[in-house]
Structures are given as structure tokens and as C-alpha cells.
Design an enzyme around this catalytic site. Sequence first.
Site, short mmCIF file in Angstrom:
data_model
loop_
_atom_site.label_atom_id
_atom_site.label_comp_id
_atom_site.label_asym_id
_atom_site.label_seq_id
_atom_site.Cartn_x
_atom_site.Cartn_y
_atom_site.Cartn_z
CG HIS A 1 25.38 42.60 23.98
ND1 HIS A 1 26.60 43.13 24.34
CD2 HIS A 1 25.64 41.62 23.07
CE1 HIS A 1 27.56 42.49 23.67
NE2 HIS A 1 27.00 41.58 22.91
CG ASP B 1 27.37 41.10 27.18
OD1 ASP B 1 26.80 42.03 27.76
OD2 ASP B 1 28.41 41.26 26.52
CG ASN C 1 23.56 45.64 29.23
OD1 ASN C 1 23.80 46.84 29.11
ND2 ASN C 1 24.30 44.72 28.65
CB SER D 1 19.88 40.79 23.03
OG SER D 1 20.14 39.99 21.90
CD GLU E 1 28.22 33.38 31.96
OE1 GLU E 1 28.66 32.94 30.89
OE2 GLU E 1 27.44 32.73 32.70
#
Length: 217
Positions: free
Chosen positions: A110, A146, A108, A137, A144
Amino acid sequence: MSFPVIVLISGSGSNLQALIDQSLQGKLNIDIKAVISNKADAFGLERAKKAGIPTHALDHKAFTSREAFDEELQKTIDQYQPKLVVLAGFMRILTETFTQHYEGRMLNIHPSLLPKFKGLDTHQRAIDAKEQEHGVSVHFVSSELDAGAVILQASTMIEADETASSLASKVHALEHVIYPLAVKWFSESRLTLKHGTAYLDDAPLAETGILYHSGLA
């Protein structure tokens, strides 16, 4: 053989476009098997179609629960047997069952320097907090939000007259550099997740990953 990847989006798909462009330029040896969105009107689906990539729209509102949506999403992904799932602006909180299924093979991006500013509205929150710098990032996805192991970060200064919009533009430019780089590392088997820690070339990364600089490749 090209490395099979699935990309999940909810919006414009600018990071998807960065992956497509670098693939076409020969900088990334990946094969984007499909692009999946939880919003049928996401512009990123048009980007995928233009590139000849199969698309799927799964409306999360049509499902009775988060678990039911994630189960169908997993089925849709797994029919392509990807080695990596890339979240590129996919605005859904995923269930633990789903994230565990793709543990160590789902990334991912972010828009903050994690662990700061998890969640939404990160640009304005960074300005309001009078931060001197802000950034983005890339991290492995965990159950959980991020909070998965950080791989790579890039930062930019927050100017005195900065707005959330201007800051977002600067961060987007950084995203389009570091996300393809992290995907490249993973596709080359250089990037792995071991016991909750990100490793590059068998060396553990720092808690906040590598801070990007132009010499990285």
C-alpha cells in the site's frame, strides 16, 4: 522446490515485474504459477505472458455480486495450490470470506506509511496534509481495508515542490525493493502471522513493521 505463488493485479504490474526479475536473477526462489487480473487490458498480463506465466482475466463486472466474484477468484487461485497470494496493485475490496480463506498467506503493498492514508489518492493526500515524509507499506491482508499487520515500510522525504506524480515515482522505486524482500522472507518461512501480529524469525514486529534500510536481507 520453488515456492508456489499467485499474483493478483489490476494495472501495469510493475511490482509483478520486480518479482519476475528477482526470480530470474536467482534472488527469489519462487514459482509464479499464474497472474490473475480483474481487468483484461491490464498491462501486467502482458508482462506475465512475456515471462511464460499463465494468465487469467476475471471481469468483476460480469458477476452479480462481490461474493460471486470472490468465489470464482478463489477457485481460480486454488487450482494452483499456492503457498502465498500476492496482491500487486489489485484494486478490489475483498470479502471477509475470501480474506479469511487466505489468512496468513496473502500480502498486499500500500502506497503510504500505514496506518496513515488508507485507501486511494495517498500521494496527494500526504502532500495536502503537509507531511514531511511519505512511503509504502507491505502488510498481511485482513478483512479490514489496509489494516492488516504491517511487515515492512520504506519512506522518502516530501520536497517543497513535490507533486503527486513525482512522489508516486519515488514511492514506486521503494515498492520494487521492499515487496520482493517481504516475499523472500515469507518463502523462506521467516515471516509468519500469529494472532494478528507479523513475526520475523519468531520475533514480533513493531506495529508499523520494519523501516527498510539497505542492510536488510
